[in-house]
Design a protein around this motif. Structure first.
Motif, PDB file in Angstrom:
ATOM      1  N   LEU A  35       0.842  -1.195   0.000  1.00 44.01           N
ATOM      2  CA  LEU A  35       0.000   0.000   0.000  1.00 44.01           C
ATOM      3  C   LEU A  35       0.878   1.246   0.000  1.00 44.01           C
ATOM      4  O   LEU A  35       1.776   1.378   0.816  1.00 44.01           O
ATOM      5  CB  LEU A  35      -0.926   0.008   1.228  1.00 44.01           C
ATOM      6  N   ASP A  36       0.603   2.128  -0.938  1.00 45.40           N
ATOM      7  CA  ASP A  36       1.205   3.465  -0.939  1.00 45.40           C
ATOM      8  C   ASP A  36       0.112   4.441  -0.542  1.00 45.40           C
ATOM      9  O   ASP A  36      -1.000   4.367  -1.069  1.00 45.40           O
ATOM     10  CB  ASP A  36       1.680   3.871  -2.349  1.00 45.40           C
ATOM     11  N   ILE A  37       0.426   5.348   0.376  1.00 45.25           N
ATOM     12  CA  ILE A  37      -0.542   6.405   0.681  1.00 45.25           C
ATOM     13  C   ILE A  37       0.110   7.758   0.420  1.00 45.25           C
ATOM     14  O   ILE A  37       1.309   7.922   0.627  1.00 45.25           O
ATOM     15  CB  ILE A  37      -1.080   6.334   2.135  1.00 45.25           C
ATOM     16  N   VAL A  38      -0.701   8.696  -0.069  1.00 50.31           N
ATOM     17  CA  VAL A  38      -0.196  10.061  -0.199  1.00 50.31           C
ATOM     18  C   VAL A  38      -0.865  10.923   0.863  1.00 50.31           C
ATOM     19  O   VAL A  38      -2.037  10.705   1.199  1.00 50.31           O
ATOM     20  CB  VAL A  38      -0.407  10.667  -1.610  1.00 50.31           C
ATOM     21  N   LEU A  39      -0.113  11.856   1.414  1.00 52.06           N
ATOM     22  CA  LEU A  39      -0.599  12.728   2.481  1.00 52.06           C
ATOM     23  C   LEU A  39      -0.254  14.165   2.128  1.00 52.06           C
ATOM     24  O   LEU A  39       0.858  14.444   1.665  1.00 52.06           O
ATOM     25  CB  LEU A  39       0.066  12.389   3.814  1.00 52.06           C
TER      26      LEU A  39
END
Lengths: 202, 267
Positions: free
Chosen positions: B246-250
């Motif tokens: 999982l990649d998350i952007v913030l």
């Protein structure tokens, strides 16, 4: 009294959420009665003992165009109706929405697109689509001979509008139908459908 | 009449570096470059600018349900290498009943390309781009073949340098020293970010960049818990078995720029 209304609301909500997705693989397929483009009644109950495919359509959607323009869906329809599968193309778009066609025009358009389904049915009020949780066009559902949902999801593994991708994609619908016809369980029974949103009445 | 002849005569005066936008469907695509000339062996940045018509949207790398990410196929001279396309932070929207992520208005996608040390003379860099735009009532695909000619030379800042410089600020960068851990319990995922004190996740907007792991309609809200940040989120109903990555952007909130944090299940 107040409590009753509250309870009613809770039970109502529970029923709603229970029916929002009533077509998980393994579930009994929701019964339906609809009219085909010739104005004849089509019921699921009458198909008992046969494998049934439900395919959601909107000929104006680029993802649908991909699979009709390339001949992929007509080929699948021809192949599996030849194996005694009942293939039902469902139009759940509401009147006035993009892609909606009245019965006669839908019949003519389906013929022009090379549609080889057993039945082309109108679900203008969206009841069938919602009972099965149909989200996109295309979306495919396979119902086994016992009337249970065996597959619900995408036509294949490549969520694009480009016909060139069909050849290298995994055809989920073919794999599901081949398994069901052979009396086996479907390996990938649920996949994320891809396409345009079904244009339900707002 | 005379006016139009004058206009036509004016066209050759436009610098050959000026790429023109190509309209298709409900968007216009253009290939931008951050330099007026290339240096052999030195990377440069190309930008795919997509201007989406008012009332329509295009899609992010995780399109949510029923969209399609922008696709680019580069045709570069012998020995030139293109890196992965970097996508700007998206918006969250609904298309009818379908939750998704993508862009309204103008989005600029970036890719670094590197010419070989042996590169010489003027080159043509080409990109074949395809995308999908949707609104509540329809989806319309678009595609364009874009190209830009680039001479070999000093690599002075060109006309697109400012646009690309601004676009870099909207592309997530790796959150250095931060770690993401994903734990699964039934249909709930717990996301834990262990990050240096310099990163404050309070009030940040968080989107899953990896498709079919997190429910695209579910908000991700990180709360501080002692030495880490925790968010619980509904698992995507189409997730096959346990998530593997999982990649998350913030971005936004207290964060100075957009970041990306990645997790991979231990084998």
């Amino acid at each position: 009294m107040k409590q009753n209304t509250f309870l009613g609301a809770v039970i109502g909500a529970m029923i709603c959420s229970a029916t929002a997705w009533a077509a998980e693989p393994g579930d009994a397929a929701p019964a339906f009665t609809v009219k085909n483009v010739k104005g004849e009644e089509v019921t699921l109950a009458k198909q008992k003992g046969k494998v049934v495919v439900l395919e959601w359509v909107n000929y104006e959607c680029p993802f649908v165009k991909k699979h009709y323009g390339s001949g992929n869906l007509p080929k699948l329809q021809e192949k599996y109706t030849g194996k005694d599968v009942v293939w039902i193309t469902v139009a759940s778009g509401a009147e006035g929405e993009q892609g909606y066609l009245p019965a006669g025009e839908l019949a003519a358009r389906s013929e022009k697109e090379g549609n080889k389904a057993s039945e082309i049915v109108l679900d203008t009020d969206g009841k069938v689509g919602k009972a099965y949780g149909a989200k996109t066009t295309p979306q495919l559902i396979v119902i086994d001979k016992e009337g249970k949902v065996a597959y619900n999801g995408a036509i294949d593994s490549k969520a694009t509008t480009e016909a060139a991708d069909i050849a290298s994609a995994d055809s989920y619908i073919s794999a599901a139908l081949d398994s069901v016809l052979a009396g086996k369980t479907v390996d990938k029974a649920k996949t994320q459908p891809y396409g345009c949103g079904v244009k339900y009445a707002k | 009449m005379k006016f139009s002849i004058l206009m036509a005569a004016g066209i050759p005066l436009v610098s050959p570096l000026m790429a023109a936008g190509v309209k298709s469907g409900h968007a216009e695509a253009e290939l931008l470059v951050n330099t007026a000339g290339y240096k052999p062996g030195q990377p440069l940045t190309l930008g795919i600018q997509l201007k989406v018509e008012q009332g329509w949207h295009s899609y992010w790398v995780n399109p949510g349900v029923g969209g399609m990410p922008l696709k680019v196929t580069w045709t570069l001279p012998e020995g030139w290498q293109a890196e992965e396309l970097r996508q700007p932070i998206p918006k969250r929207f609904m298309t009818g009943d379908l939750p998704g992520f993508g862009y309204e208005g103008t989005a600029l996608f970036l890719a670094n390309v590197t010419p070989p040390a042996s590169a010489q003379g003027e080159v043509e860099l080409k990109a074949k781009v395809s995308w999908l735009t949707c609104n509540d009532s329809a989806c319309v695909p678009g595609d364009a073949e874009l190209s830009v000619k680039l001479p070999v030379g000093e690599g002075k800042p060109g006309g697109d340098v400012a646009a690309i410089f601004q676009a870099e600020k909207k592309v997530p960068v790796k959150m250095e020293g931060a770690e993401l851990i994903v734990e699964e319990a039934g249909d709930t995922l717990t996301l834990r970010v262990i990050a240096p004190n310099t990163f404050n996740l309070q009030g940040s907007t968080v989107f899953p960049a990896t498709p079919e792991v997190v429910d695209p309609a579910a908000p991700i809200v990180f709360k501080r818990a002692k030495t880490e940040w925790i968010a619980t989120v509904k698992k995507n109903e189409y997730a096959e078995g346990s998530p593997a990555l999982l990649d998350i952007v913030l971005f936004g909130g207290m964060l100075e720029k957009p970041y990306i944090v990645s997790w991979q299940a231990k084998k």
